[in-house]
Design an enzyme around this catalytic site. Structure first.
Site, mmCIF file in Angstrom:
data_model
loop_
_atom_site.group_PDB
_atom_site.id
_atom_site.type_symbol
_atom_site.label_atom_id
_atom_site.label_comp_id
_atom_site.label_asym_id
_atom_site.label_seq_id
_atom_site.Cartn_x
_atom_site.Cartn_y
_atom_site.Cartn_z
ATOM 1 C CG PHE A 17 -1.660 -1.297 1.398
ATOM 2 C CD1 PHE A 17 -2.757 -1.579 0.602
ATOM 3 C CD2 PHE A 17 -1.242 -2.242 2.326
ATOM 4 C CE1 PHE A 17 -3.447 -2.775 0.742
ATOM 5 C CE2 PHE A 17 -1.920 -3.445 2.479
ATOM 6 C CZ PHE A 17 -3.023 -3.709 1.678
ATOM 7 N N GLY A 45 4.815 -2.245 10.601
ATOM 8 C CA GLY A 45 3.923 -2.613 9.497
ATOM 9 C C GLY A 45 4.698 -2.965 8.243
ATOM 10 C CB SER A 51 6.943 0.577 3.027
ATOM 11 O OG SER A 51 6.453 -0.434 3.883
ATOM 12 C CG ASP A 70 3.307 -7.008 9.809
ATOM 13 O OD1 ASP A 70 2.429 -7.774 10.241
ATOM 14 O OD2 ASP A 70 3.098 -6.148 8.941
ATOM 15 N N GLY A 74 -1.966 -9.495 9.275
ATOM 16 C CA GLY A 74 -2.837 -8.466 8.714
ATOM 17 C C GLY A 74 -3.565 -7.686 9.785
ATOM 18 C CB SER A 123 3.994 -3.003 16.829
ATOM 19 O OG SER A 123 2.652 -2.714 17.117
ATOM 20 C CG ASP A 141 2.011 1.944 6.638
ATOM 21 O OD1 ASP A 141 0.834 2.330 6.779
ATOM 22 O OD2 ASP A 141 2.459 1.484 5.573
ATOM 23 C CG HIS A 144 -3.923 2.202 9.243
ATOM 24 N ND1 HIS A 144 -2.847 1.348 9.355
ATOM 25 C CD2 HIS A 144 -3.568 3.108 8.313
ATOM 26 C CE1 HIS A 144 -1.899 1.727 8.520
ATOM 27 N NE2 HIS A 144 -2.316 2.799 7.858
ATOM 28 C CG HIS A 169 1.627 5.449 4.643
ATOM 29 N ND1 HIS A 169 1.144 4.316 4.043
ATOM 30 C CD2 HIS A 169 1.799 6.368 3.648
ATOM 31 C CE1 HIS A 169 1.054 4.526 2.734
ATOM 32 N NE2 HIS A 169 1.436 5.770 2.466
HETATM 33 N N1 SAH Z 1 4.059 -0.743 5.149
HETATM 34 C C1 SAH Z 1 3.355 -1.682 4.285
HETATM 35 C C2 SAH Z 1 1.888 -1.847 4.631
HETATM 36 C C3 SAH Z 1 1.595 -2.242 6.043
HETATM 37 S S1 SAH Z 1 -0.089 -2.772 6.226
HETATM 38 C C4 SAH Z 1 3.464 -1.199 2.836
HETATM 39 O O1 SAH Z 1 3.589 0.018 2.623
HETATM 40 O O2 SAH Z 1 3.399 -2.009 1.928
HETATM 41 C C5 SAH Z 1 -0.212 -2.852 7.964
HETATM 42 C C6 SAH Z 1 0.496 -4.033 8.606
HETATM 43 O O3 SAH Z 1 0.447 -3.842 10.021
HETATM 44 C C7 SAH Z 1 -0.141 -5.410 8.325
HETATM 45 O O4 SAH Z 1 0.781 -6.225 7.653
HETATM 46 C C8 SAH Z 1 -0.467 -5.953 9.724
HETATM 47 O O5 SAH Z 1 -0.179 -7.344 9.881
HETATM 48 C C9 SAH Z 1 0.431 -5.123 10.631
HETATM 49 N N2 SAH Z 1 -0.047 -4.983 12.007
HETATM 50 C C10 SAH Z 1 -1.272 -4.573 12.433
HETATM 51 N N3 SAH Z 1 -1.336 -4.562 13.768
HETATM 52 C C11 SAH Z 1 -0.126 -4.971 14.226
HETATM 53 C C12 SAH Z 1 0.438 -5.172 15.534
HETATM 54 N N4 SAH Z 1 -0.249 -4.926 16.629
HETATM 55 N N5 SAH Z 1 1.709 -5.612 15.605
HETATM 56 C C13 SAH Z 1 2.435 -5.876 14.490
HETATM 57 N N6 SAH Z 1 1.960 -5.685 13.235
HETATM 58 C C14 SAH Z 1 0.696 -5.248 13.103
HETATM 59 MG MG MG Z 2 0.000 2.529 4.806
#
Ligand code: SAH
Ligand code: MG
Length: 211
Positions: A17, A45, A51, A70, A74, A123, A141, A144, A169
């Site tokens: 994304f 993320g 990214s 991550d 998802g 995280s 990121d 959300h 982001h």
């Molecule tokens: N940065 C990536 C997109 C990240 S999407 C890009 O630009 O392509 C958001 C990610 O956050 C997902 O893969 C999801 O698994 C992760 N995520 C969500 N909550 C989380 C948490 N509490 N701990 C670790 N990862 C998490």
């Molecule tokens: Mg993003």
């Protein structure tokens, strides 16, 4: 400093994304951060590493390391009814989202594998073990939702060293374009004297931690 064309092609073909103009800005921000052998670039993320690859290119130039975190299951918004569920990324047993394999493929193919340490886990739990005042760059990121966005900000912004860069982001001024939490965090940062705002490119906002 340009990204090599073979790596850019790999980035373009990696699911994720991160629009190209925002990825280019992410790369530029990382390059202007005080990243070094002692001070890593941190990403919350990873998803499939799109990214992460922009950050890894910068880490190579800076002789630094990317630490990307991550749980690879998802976020809420990666599942229906949200439009971001990618059927190709279903886990073969559980059928829920699994992004670790695709991430590993992208990094291996890039030749930048050694620049990146991937932490597979939550995280906020990992934040407890990561020292404050260490990261040259923090890119938020992850999930959300309001609670996840704010807890990532609360846990990870104190990891920055002075002069470090904080990038957020999916910041949308217009609620019709996307969720509110990243915008609310950025609004709070704009009121803080500890952070100085840099340009925003698309939905990627950035600040320098000044004191
Ligand atoms: N940065 C990536 C997109 C990240 S999407 C890009 O630009 O392509 C958001 C990610 O956050 C997902 O893969 C999801 O698994 C992760 N995520 C969500 N909550 C989380 C948490 N509490 N701990 C670790 N990862 C998490
Ligand atoms: Mg993003």
């Amino acid at each position: 400093m340009q990204i090599e064309s073979a790596i850019q092609r790999l980035i373009d073909s990696t699911p994720g994304f991160m629009p190209k103009n925002e990825g280019a800005y992410l790369h530029k921000l990382a390059l202007r951060s005080p990243g070094s052998t002692e001070h890593p670039l941190v990403e919350i993320g990873t998803y499939c590493g799109k990214s992460t690859l922009y950050l890894a290119c910068a880490a190579k130039v800076l002789s630094s390391t990317v630490i990307t975190i991550d749980h690879h299951k998802g976020s809420e918004e990666n599942y229906p009814p949200f439009p971001f569920f990618d059927q190709r990324l279903r886990h073969r047993v559980t059928q829920d989202l699994e992004t670790l394999d695709t991430y590993r493929d992208s990094l291996r193919l890039s030749g930048l594998d050694e620049r990146v340490i991937a932490v597979v886990g939550d995280s906020n739990r990992y934040a407890k073990f990561f020292p404050q005042d260490t990261a040259a760059f923090v890119f938020i990121d992850g999930g959300h939702s309001s609670i996840q966005s704010w807890s990532d900000f609360i846990d990870w912004s104190p990891k920055l060293i002075k002069g470090g860069v904080l990038a957020i982001h999916d910041v949308f001024d217009d609620p019709a374009k996307g969720g509110r939490p990243p915008f609310e965090i950025v609004t709070a940062l704009r009121h803080s004297r500890a952070f100085v705002e840099l340009d925003q490119v698309g939905s990627l906002a950035a600040f320098i931690y000044s004191s």
